[in-house]
Design a protein around this motif. Structure first.
Motif, PDB file in Angstrom:
ATOM      1  N   VAL A   4       0.860  -1.180   0.000  1.00 17.26           N
ATOM      2  CA  VAL A   4       0.000   0.000   0.000  1.00 17.26           C
ATOM      3  C   VAL A   4       0.893   1.226   0.000  1.00 17.26           C
ATOM      4  CG1 VAL A   4      -1.763   1.283   1.270  1.00 17.26           C
ATOM      5  CG2 VAL A   4      -1.787  -1.207   1.303  1.00 17.26           C
ATOM      6  N   THR A   5       0.523   2.233  -0.786  1.00 20.83           N
ATOM      7  CA  THR A   5       1.267   3.486  -0.813  1.00 20.83           C
ATOM      8  C   THR A   5       0.293   4.648  -0.678  1.00 20.83           C
ATOM      9  OG1 THR A   5       1.117   3.640  -3.225  1.00 20.83           O
ATOM     10  CG2 THR A   5       3.066   2.568  -2.322  1.00 20.83           C
ATOM     11  N   ALA A   6       0.796   5.791  -0.286  1.00 20.16           N
ATOM     12  CA  ALA A   6      -0.003   7.012  -0.253  1.00 20.16           C
ATOM     13  C   ALA A   6       0.237   7.753  -1.552  1.00 20.16           C
ATOM     14  CB  ALA A   6       0.397   7.876   0.930  1.00 20.16           C
ATOM     15  N   ALA A   7      -0.828   8.310  -2.093  1.00 20.80           N
ATOM     16  CA  ALA A   7      -0.716   9.028  -3.358  1.00 20.80           C
ATOM     17  C   ALA A   7       0.136  10.280  -3.204  1.00 20.80           C
ATOM     18  CB  ALA A   7      -2.105   9.385  -3.888  1.00 20.80           C
ATOM     19  N   GLY A   8       0.051  10.930  -2.055  1.00 22.85           N
ATOM     20  CA  GLY A   8       0.846  12.132  -1.820  1.00 22.85           C
ATOM     21  C   GLY A   8       0.240  13.354  -2.467  1.00 22.85           C
ATOM     22  N   GLY A   9       0.857  14.485  -2.271  1.00 22.51           N
ATOM     23  CA  GLY A   9       0.376  15.734  -2.845  1.00 22.51           C
ATOM     24  C   GLY A   9      -0.995  16.101  -2.306  1.00 22.51           C
ATOM     25  N   GLU A  10      -1.839  16.635  -3.155  1.00 22.89           N
ATOM     26  CA  GLU A  10      -3.187  17.050  -2.767  1.00 22.89           C
ATOM     27  C   GLU A  10      -4.138  15.880  -2.652  1.00 22.89           C
ATOM     28  OE1 GLU A  10      -4.101  20.224  -1.997  1.00 22.89           O
ATOM     29  OE2 GLU A  10      -1.968  20.666  -2.179  1.00 22.89           O
ATOM     30  N   ASP A  11      -3.808  14.745  -3.223  1.00 25.97           N
ATOM     31  CA  ASP A  11      -4.670  13.578  -3.205  1.00 25.97           C
ATOM     32  C   ASP A  11      -4.586  12.912  -1.844  1.00 25.97           C
ATOM     33  OD1 ASP A  11      -6.276  11.480  -3.803  1.00 25.97           O
ATOM     34  OD2 ASP A  11      -5.083  10.739  -5.482  1.00 25.97           O
ATOM     35  N   ASP A  12      -5.729  12.677  -1.221  1.00 27.44           N
ATOM     36  CA  ASP A  12      -5.737  12.085   0.111  1.00 27.44           C
ATOM     37  C   ASP A  12      -6.131  10.610   0.067  1.00 27.44           C
ATOM     38  OD1 ASP A  12      -5.137  12.327   2.757  1.00 27.44           O
ATOM     39  OD2 ASP A  12      -7.097  13.086   3.345  1.00 27.44           O
ATOM     40  N   ALA A  13      -5.757   9.919  -0.995  1.00 26.00           N
ATOM     41  CA  ALA A  13      -6.074   8.502  -1.140  1.00 26.00           C
ATOM     42  C   ALA A  13      -4.850   7.654  -0.846  1.00 26.00           C
ATOM     43  CB  ALA A  13      -6.564   8.211  -2.560  1.00 26.00           C
ATOM     44  N   ALA A  14      -5.103   6.512  -0.251  1.00 22.27           N
ATOM     45  CA  ALA A  14      -4.080   5.475  -0.162  1.00 22.27           C
ATOM     46  C   ALA A  14      -4.287   4.607  -1.396  1.00 22.27           C
ATOM     47  CB  ALA A  14      -4.260   4.655   1.107  1.00 22.27           C
ATOM     48  N   HIS A  15      -3.234   4.003  -1.895  1.00 22.89           N
ATOM     49  CA  HIS A  15      -3.372   3.163  -3.088  1.00 22.89           C
ATOM     50  C   HIS A  15      -2.907   1.755  -2.765  1.00 22.89           C
ATOM     51  CE1 HIS A  15      -3.745   2.040  -7.245  1.00 22.89           C
ATOM     52  NE2 HIS A  15      -2.538   1.492  -7.161  1.00 22.89           N
ATOM     53  N   LEU A  16      -3.757   0.795  -3.074  1.00 21.59           N
ATOM     54  CA  LEU A  16      -3.438  -0.616  -2.893  1.00 21.59           C
ATOM     55  C   LEU A  16      -2.701  -1.070  -4.146  1.00 21.59           C
ATOM     56  CD1 LEU A  16      -3.818  -3.113  -1.142  1.00 21.59           C
ATOM     57  CD2 LEU A  16      -6.025  -3.451  -2.222  1.00 21.59           C
TER      58      LEU A  16
END
Length: 105
Positions: A4-16
């Motif tokens: 799992v990673t964090a999208a970073g920047g303005e996007d507040d989503a984690a990415h599977l």
């Protein structure tokens, strides 16, 4: 295995990024448990949603976990890894402070 990673920047989503269970161990709820833990961890750290990219053959698995397929990734003849892949998103519950996701300070 789970990545799992964090999208970073303005996007507040984690990415599977990846969920992998040995074929001999499938059907025992291991993948579901891994994703459930990743969802809980992402919510606890303030992410408002989780995204995933997965094979179309896994649509039902991800749908059962609350993901909605939002788009299809089209591959080319030379890029067969992207063929028949879906992008999905799942909203996450409010974080520990009661706000709806996005509370990473």
């Amino acid at each position: 295995a789970l990545v799992v990673t964090a999208a970073g920047g303005e996007d507040d989503a984690a990415h599977l990024d990846a969920v992998a269970v040995r074929r001999s161990r499938r059907g025992r709820g291991i993948g579901t448990a891994l994703v459930a833990r990743a969802l809980a961890d992402a919510a606890a750290t303030g992410h408002d949603r989780m995204t995933a990219t997965y094979d179309a053959s896994l649509r039902e698995f991800y749908a059962d976990l609350g993901f909605t397929a939002t788009s299809t990734i089209e591959g080319t003849a030379t890029d067969r890894t992207a063929a028949d892949r879906l992008r999905g998103v799942r909203p996450l519950p409010a974080g520990a402070d009661g706000r709806e996701g996005g509370n990473r300070g």
